[in-house]
Design a protein around this motif. Structure first.
Motif, PDB file in Angstrom:
ATOM      1  N   ALA A   1     -31.058  -0.863  42.911  1.00 29.08           N
ATOM      2  CA  ALA A   1     -32.207  -0.165  43.488  1.00 29.08           C
ATOM      3  C   ALA A   1     -33.408  -0.217  42.552  1.00 29.08           C
ATOM      4  O   ALA A   1     -34.544  -0.457  42.980  1.00 29.08           O
ATOM      5  CB  ALA A   1     -31.839   1.288  43.796  1.00 29.08           C
ATOM      6  N   GLN A   2     -33.172   0.002  41.265  1.00 32.23           N
ATOM      7  CA  GLN A   2     -34.275  -0.006  40.311  1.00 32.23           C
ATOM      8  C   GLN A   2     -34.820  -1.411  40.097  1.00 32.23           C
ATOM      9  O   GLN A   2     -36.023  -1.600  39.930  1.00 32.23           O
ATOM     10  CB  GLN A   2     -33.830   0.611  38.991  1.00 32.23           C
ATOM     11  CG  GLN A   2     -33.536   2.099  39.085  1.00 32.23           C
ATOM     12  CD  GLN A   2     -34.718   2.870  39.653  1.00 32.23           C
ATOM     13  OE1 GLN A   2     -34.632   3.464  40.726  1.00 32.23           O
ATOM     14  NE2 GLN A   2     -35.845   2.851  38.949  1.00 32.23           N
TER      15      GLN A   2
ATOM     16  N   PRO B   1     -50.419  -5.725  35.238  1.00 35.31           N
ATOM     17  CA  PRO B   1     -50.562  -6.486  34.001  1.00 35.31           C
ATOM     18  C   PRO B   1     -49.285  -6.363  33.177  1.00 35.31           C
ATOM     19  O   PRO B   1     -48.483  -5.433  33.364  1.00 35.31           O
ATOM     20  CB  PRO B   1     -51.747  -5.800  33.304  1.00 35.31           C
ATOM     21  CG  PRO B   1     -51.811  -4.432  33.893  1.00 35.31           C
ATOM     22  CD  PRO B   1     -51.316  -4.553  35.297  1.00 35.31           C
ATOM     23  N   LEU B   2     -49.076  -7.287  32.266  1.00 36.45           N
ATOM     24  CA  LEU B   2     -47.841  -7.316  31.486  1.00 36.45           C
ATOM     25  C   LEU B   2     -47.605  -6.017  30.735  1.00 36.45           C
ATOM     26  O   LEU B   2     -46.473  -5.507  30.684  1.00 36.45           O
ATOM     27  CB  LEU B   2     -47.877  -8.493  30.503  1.00 36.45           C
ATOM     28  CG  LEU B   2     -46.664  -8.635  29.580  1.00 36.45           C
ATOM     29  CD1 LEU B   2     -45.377  -8.801  30.384  1.00 36.45           C
ATOM     30  CD2 LEU B   2     -46.858  -9.788  28.610  1.00 36.45           C
ATOM     31  N   ALA B   3     -48.648  -5.448  30.141  1.00 37.86           N
ATOM     32  CA  ALA B   3     -48.469  -4.232  29.349  1.00 37.86           C
ATOM     33  C   ALA B   3     -47.912  -3.097  30.204  1.00 37.86           C
ATOM     34  O   ALA B   3     -47.009  -2.361  29.783  1.00 37.86           O
ATOM     35  CB  ALA B   3     -49.801  -3.818  28.712  1.00 37.86           C
ATOM     36  N   ALA B   4     -48.439  -2.952  31.430  1.00 45.14           N
ATOM     37  CA  ALA B   4     -47.941  -1.901  32.314  1.00 45.14           C
ATOM     38  C   ALA B   4     -46.518  -2.198  32.767  1.00 45.14           C
ATOM     39  O   ALA B   4     -45.687  -1.289  32.875  1.00 45.14           O
ATOM     40  CB  ALA B   4     -48.858  -1.764  33.526  1.00 45.14           C
TER      41      ALA B   4
ATOM     42  N   LEU C   1     -43.198   0.106  32.203  1.00 47.16           N
ATOM     43  CA  LEU C   1     -42.377   0.585  33.310  1.00 47.16           C
ATOM     44  C   LEU C   1     -40.924   0.157  33.121  1.00 47.16           C
ATOM     45  O   LEU C   1     -39.996   0.932  33.384  1.00 47.16           O
ATOM     46  CB  LEU C   1     -42.924   0.046  34.637  1.00 47.16           C
ATOM     47  CG  LEU C   1     -42.206   0.491  35.906  1.00 47.16           C
ATOM     48  CD1 LEU C   1     -42.169   2.006  36.031  1.00 47.16           C
ATOM     49  CD2 LEU C   1     -42.860  -0.125  37.143  1.00 47.16           C
ATOM     50  N   ASP C   2     -40.707  -1.072  32.644  1.00 42.70           N
ATOM     51  CA  ASP C   2     -39.349  -1.532  32.343  1.00 42.70           C
ATOM     52  C   ASP C   2     -38.682  -0.625  31.317  1.00 42.70           C
ATOM     53  O   ASP C   2     -37.510  -0.254  31.449  1.00 42.70           O
ATOM     54  CB  ASP C   2     -39.377  -2.963  31.806  1.00 42.70           C
ATOM     55  CG  ASP C   2     -39.671  -3.996  32.873  1.00 42.70           C
ATOM     56  OD1 ASP C   2     -39.700  -3.639  34.063  1.00 42.70           O
ATOM     57  OD2 ASP C   2     -39.874  -5.171  32.501  1.00 42.70           O
ATOM     58  N   ALA C   3     -39.418  -0.287  30.266  1.00 44.07           N
ATOM     59  CA  ALA C   3     -38.856   0.542  29.194  1.00 44.07           C
ATOM     60  C   ALA C   3     -38.456   1.918  29.718  1.00 44.07           C
ATOM     61  O   ALA C   3     -37.369   2.430  29.402  1.00 44.07           O
ATOM     62  CB  ALA C   3     -39.870   0.675  28.055  1.00 44.07           C
TER      63      ALA C   3
END
Length: 275
Positions: free
Chosen positions: A223-224, A236-239, A243-245
């Motif tokens: 689901a995630q 953008p990559l930073a966001a 969010l992954d972290a």
């Protein structure tokens, strides 16, 4: 999607779809074979509402979307929809087009993987429904046709101009949405529109096998992953890495992560609980 509900009870019967749920796998069948499973206003609304109910119930861990008879779905019913829309004012037309978009959003935002089982035609809205699924399992008879310009409308219907370039690239998406030409299974596989190409007549079987594999796996992780794939399309990559972290930190605090370690230590398969 929130599991919280108000006063409304679960729908006891879906009149415009065939719905079966068994051991965490839902099978939703478009069942108008005499009309190549053409969609009506009511079928769109049932799909939208069904996906919302299944998402809230949290009993489904994978869903197969299939079509009965000679094909998957020929799109919107010409008699039931196009004829009716010619008599609608702009406000009513906007309501209808928003509803079809809500169906696509429901497919993308439901917290379980959706596997489209494809044979024969997937045209117009049927092609977009297949496109919105997480996996497209097709046999050699499958063909996609995004026909919206053929009826004088924009090819960017129901989110197609958003989703298709992200699946097959801008060049292929431009050709498919602008010209409305049919794409048969071999080419669809080559450009990435098909996830798995099966033997003739085996798409339903393979789709259910994939759904079973997904349902037996770590449901919360699936689901995630689905949520991040959708959310990060325009980040953008930073966001995205932030969010992954955050997501990984939450999952590392969950039961399934601890269960994996216990199973690995004890040299046994993990018993996923989706928590």
């Amino acid at each position: 999607m929130s599991p919280f509900t108000g006063s409304a009870a679960p729908t006891p019967e879906w009149r415009h779809l065939r719905v079966e749920v068994a051991d965490g796998v839902a099978t939703v069948t478009l069942a108008r074979p005499d009309r190549l499973n053409a969609l009506t206003f009511e079928a769109y609304a049932d799909l939208r509402d069904l996906l919302a109910e299944l998402s809230r119930a949290r009993a489904v861990r994978a869903l197969v979307l299939a079509g009965e008879g000679r094909g998957f779905c020929s799109g919107g019913d010409v008699d039931a929809i196009i004829g009716a829309t010619l008599a609608m004012d702009t406000a009513r037309l906007l309501d209808f087009n928003r509803m079809t978009g809500q169906v696509v959003r429901a497919v993308r935002e439901c917290p379980f993987p959706v596997v489209a089982a494809l044979h024969g035609v997937a045209a117009g809205a049927g092609a977009v429904l297949a496109l919105a699924a997480d996996f497209r399992v097709a046999d050699p008879s499958a063909r996609f046709a995004f026909l919206f310009t053929r009826v004088g409308l924009s090819g960017g219907d129901m989110g197609a101009a958003y989703l298709l370039p992200r699946v097959v690239g801008l060049g292929h998406a431009t050709r498919l949405l602008m010209l409305g030409d049919a794409v048969r299974a071999p080419e669809a596989e080559r450009i990435g529109l098909i996830s798995e190409l099966t033997a003739e007549g085996r798409a339903d079987e393979a789709a259910h096998a994939l759904a079973r594999r997904l349902a037996d796996g770590p449901a919360l992780a699936h689901a995630q992953t689905k949520a991040l794939l959708t959310a990060e399309l325009d980040m953008p990559l930073a966001a995205a890495v932030e969010l992954d972290a955050s997501t990984q930190a939450l999952l590392m605090n969950g039961e399934d992560y601890a269960e994996f370690h216990a199973a690995f230590t004890e040299k046994r398969p993990p018993k996923w609980r989706g928590r």
